[in-house]
Every structure is written in C-alpha cells, then in structure tokens.
Scaffold this motif. Structure first.
Motif, PDB file in Angstrom:
ATOM      1  N   LEU A   1       5.300   0.840  -0.090  1.00 32.73           N
ATOM      2  CA  LEU A   1       4.906   0.831  -1.492  1.00 32.73           C
ATOM      3  C   LEU A   1       3.443   0.477  -1.674  1.00 32.73           C
ATOM      4  CD1 LEU A   1       7.812  -1.221  -3.129  1.00 32.73           C
ATOM      5  CD2 LEU A   1       7.276   1.156  -3.640  1.00 32.73           C
ATOM      6  N   GLY A   2       2.818   0.967  -2.741  1.00 35.66           N
ATOM      7  CA  GLY A   2       1.592   0.389  -3.238  1.00 35.66           C
ATOM      8  C   GLY A   2       0.298   0.812  -2.578  1.00 35.66           C
ATOM      9  N   ASP A   3      -0.718   0.000  -2.838  1.00 32.37           N
ATOM     10  CA  ASP A   3      -2.096   0.221  -2.386  1.00 32.37           C
ATOM     11  C   ASP A   3      -2.352  -0.692  -1.194  1.00 32.37           C
ATOM     12  OD1 ASP A   3      -4.857   0.247  -2.044  1.00 32.37           O
ATOM     13  OD2 ASP A   3      -5.290   0.232  -4.193  1.00 32.37           O
ATOM     14  N   TRP A   4      -2.724  -0.087  -0.047  1.00 34.32           N
ATOM     15  CA  TRP A   4      -2.946  -0.867   1.187  1.00 34.32           C
ATOM     16  C   TRP A   4      -4.419  -0.906   1.563  1.00 34.32           C
ATOM     17  CZ3 TRP A   4       0.808   3.018   3.883  1.00 34.32           C
ATOM     18  CH2 TRP A   4       2.071   2.945   3.285  1.00 34.32           C
TER      19      TRP A   4
ATOM     20  N   LEU B   1      -4.141  -6.921  -1.321  1.00 27.61           N
ATOM     21  CA  LEU B   1      -3.325  -6.071  -2.187  1.00 27.61           C
ATOM     22  C   LEU B   1      -1.892  -5.936  -1.682  1.00 27.61           C
ATOM     23  CD1 LEU B   1      -5.887  -3.220  -2.977  1.00 27.61           C
ATOM     24  CD2 LEU B   1      -5.252  -5.172  -4.417  1.00 27.61           C
TER      25      LEU B   1
ATOM     26  N   CYS C   1      11.217  -1.626 -10.257  1.00 27.16           N
ATOM     27  CA  CYS C   1       9.951  -2.329 -10.014  1.00 27.16           C
ATOM     28  C   CYS C   1       9.714  -3.453 -11.013  1.00 27.16           C
ATOM     29  CB  CYS C   1       8.772  -1.349 -10.018  1.00 27.16           C
ATOM     30  SG  CYS C   1       8.844  -0.148  -8.673  1.00 27.16           S
TER      31      CYS C   1
ATOM     32  N   SER D   1       1.859  -7.023  -0.835  1.00 28.95           N
ATOM     33  CA  SER D   1       2.818  -7.968  -1.404  1.00 28.95           C
ATOM     34  C   SER D   1       3.190  -9.016  -0.352  1.00 28.95           C
ATOM     35  CB  SER D   1       4.078  -7.220  -1.835  1.00 28.95           C
ATOM     36  OG  SER D   1       4.796  -6.771  -0.682  1.00 28.95           O
TER      37      SER D   1
ATOM     38  N   GLN E   1       5.148  -7.354   2.372  1.00 26.94           N
ATOM     39  CA  GLN E   1       4.296  -6.520   3.221  1.00 26.94           C
ATOM     40  C   GLN E   1       3.405  -7.366   4.129  1.00 26.94           C
ATOM     41  OE1 GLN E   1       2.435  -4.197   0.121  1.00 26.94           O
ATOM     42  NE2 GLN E   1       3.805  -2.460   0.473  1.00 26.94           N
TER      43      GLN E   1
END
Length: 355
Positions: A217-220, A225, A179, A227, A230
C-alpha cells in the motif's frame, strides 16, 4: 537467535539465484490453503500436472501459502505433505517460497470441508491465517510459535525452499478494506507485535533461506512515509518484497523507491490484465532491474481469480474487458492467451542464453 542478514549477505544470496520468474500457486481444485493441504483433499497428481505447466513457460519458482490450523490438526502429516510438494516442484526445476501467515479475505478459517466457490466472486473462499479470534487472543500465540518454529526448523536447510514469506499483506483484511484510520491502527496494534515475533521465531531456527514480508500500500518514496506495519516488515526482511498491480511506469517507480533500501527485490504479486499489469509490460523492466517476480495465479480453478476484483473498472483499457484478470492456463492446460505464453517462453529462454 539468528540476526537479520546484512545487505551484503542478501546480495550474495541473490547473486547465486537465476532470475526468479514464478507464480503464486494454488492447484485448480482447491479453493484455499486449507483445501490445498488437508489430507482429504491434497492432490499431488493435480499439483504435478500444473507445476509442469509452470515449468513449460520457464518458471523456476512458486509462492505457496501454508496455514497454522494445518499444524494444529496434524503437524507430522502436514510436514510430510509439504515434503511431497517440494519433491514434485523440484522435479520440475521449481523452488518454493513458503508463506506462513496471511491477513487476506475471510477472518474465520475452519478445518474440514471448505465451501464451494460463490458464483462470479473472485477468491470467494480464501481464509486468513491466523484467524482474527486467534490474532486477538495472546493465549493462542504459543501454538503459532510452535507452527513457525516447526515448519522452518524442518525445511530451513532444504535447498528446495527458496525463501520464507513470514506474513502476506498483514495490513489487509475486510476490517481495514475501507482504509478507515481507526481500523488500520487497531489492525497494526494487533499485528505488529506478532509479526515481529514471527520473524524472530523463524530466524531462531537459523534457516539458510532469506526471510521477507511484502509491502503493497501507499507511497514508499521516503522511510517516514511507511506505516508502522510496513516499517516492521521492511526492517526485519533480509530481502525486500512488494506487491504491485500497476502499469509499467508505476512498477518502475516503486522499484526505484525500494532500491534505496539497499537490498535485493522480489515482486511477490503482480499481473492483473485489465489494470495494465501484464507480463509484456512488467517482465522486461523486472529483468533489466533484476527483480524477482511472482505473478498471481497459474491455472483457472476454484479460487476464481480469473474474475476481477469486486467492482473493478478501468475505463481506459476497454479493449481488455474480456481478458481474465489473473491466471494463465485453463484446467485442461489450454493457455488463456497463446501470445502471452510465447512471450514467457521467449523472455525466459533469452535469460538462459545470457546467464
């Protein structure tokens, strides 16, 4: 050139489907996509036997990976093998989501005999498509276009094909595994233009099936937010797909976030027992929320995905230490967990009764 489906068109398509319950499928005697599909190792008898196991627990769909090198090697023969696979799956009442590209695991794929599994290593022989060298070389991209247009053109009006997954985890791979922000940006700079082009190549063939690419991945919780990768994935997908190996509460939260996009949802990867992502935890929520689901794995085999991810630890779930990570059946058809198989049959039979 076709257009992205409207949310209304996507929901009409989704309403015509049964509740989608399936798995990511690689036959037990293949270590990766290349060994599954190459002429010398394509094994329709094993595929038939193992898809029968999927159908026996009520699965009606599978997600299957292709590879661009197979098109380069012998396009006509590759298409014929896909057709043979689809015929076997259809005979078992199973429709197929085909995955065109993949950024996971080894970045230097090669045709020919594939390596033997490395002892104790989860998915030790899986390969990326396209390989990193091709990803970096624009001169190679014309053949990737031929591959996408050729496969989607051949099966884009085929009822046996459920959907097209344009690119599996495009922001994954060993070069971004830590990451590191610089590595992530470099990956995005390479992938995003080709990802968008790949959606366009597939859509130009005007398939009857939806296109998608799953985020993981991550916060949706808010659009800003996501990337850049995404944002490209979700803004070009007809139906929204995602991966989740979390506990029930995490799965439910992510479904809630993604529903704000106003499109049908498919969870194209889940089920990691030691992480708390089990059939019993996830499927009741997915059924209630009408989310299509594809667990990882079916039959324990050369991918060794019954083994945990590297250095996986979850001290809060010590009681599951002896459980397989993924997969449902041993190679002889014996269930890893009889109660799990009984649950799958029950929840799918209940769905049929209330449809």
């Amino acid at each position: 050139m076709g257009n992205r489906w409207t949310p209304e068109a996507a929901h009409r398509w989704f309403a015509r489907q049964p509740w989608l319950v399936g798995c990511n499928f690689t036959p037990s005697n293949a270590i990766n996509q290349l060994e599954m599909w190459q002429a010398g190792s394509f094994d329709l008898a094993t595929i038939d036997r193992e898809l029968e196991l999927a159908a026996s627990v009520g699965m009606n769909s599978v997600r299957v990976y292709l590879h661009d090198l197979l098109w380069l090697d012998d396009a006509a023969a590759f298409l014929a093998r896909i057709d043979a696979f689809l015929a076997v799956a259809d005979r078992h009442g199973i429709r197929t989501m085909l995955v065109l590209f993949d950024s996971c695991w080894h970045p230097e794929p090669a045709l020919g005999p594939q390596p033997q599994p490395r002892e104790g290593v989860h998915n030790s022989g899986w390969v990326q498509s396209p390989g990193v060298a091709v990803l970096r070389n624009p001169d190679e991209h014309a053949r990737l276009e031929d591959y996408v247009r050729g496969v989607v053109g051949r099966f884009g009006q085929d009822q046996r094909v459920l959907a097209w997954d344009i690119w599996n985890e495009p922001d994954n791979g060993p070069e971004v595994a830590l990451c590191d922000p610089a590595a992530l940006k470099a990956k995005a700079d390479l992938v995003v233009p080709l990802l968008v082009e790949a959606f366009g190549w597939a859509r130009a063939m005007q398939p009857m099936q939806p296109l998608t690419s799953g985020i993981w991945l991550g916060d949706w919780s808010a659009p800003d937010l996501l990337s850049p990768i995404q944002q490209a994935q979700t803004s070009h997908s007809d139906v929204i797909s995602f991966h989740n190996y979390g506990i029930a509460e995490d799965f439910a939260q992510r479904v809630k976030w993604l529903k704000t996009m106003g499109r049908p949802l498919l969870c194209t990867e889940y089920m990691a027992r030691p992480a708390g992502s089990t059939f019993q935890a996830i499927l009741p929520i997915a059924k209630e929320e009408q989310v299509g689901t594809f667990c990882w794995g079916l039959v324990k085999g050369k991918t060794q995905t019954h083994l945990p991810w590297d250095k996986w630890e979850n001290p809060n779930l010590e009681g599951l230490k002896e459980k397989w990570f993924h997969d449902i059946f041993d190679a002889d058809g014996t269930p890893h967990d009889e109660s799990e198989v009984a649950f799958l049959r029950l929840i799918n039979r209940l769905d049929e009764m209330t449809a």
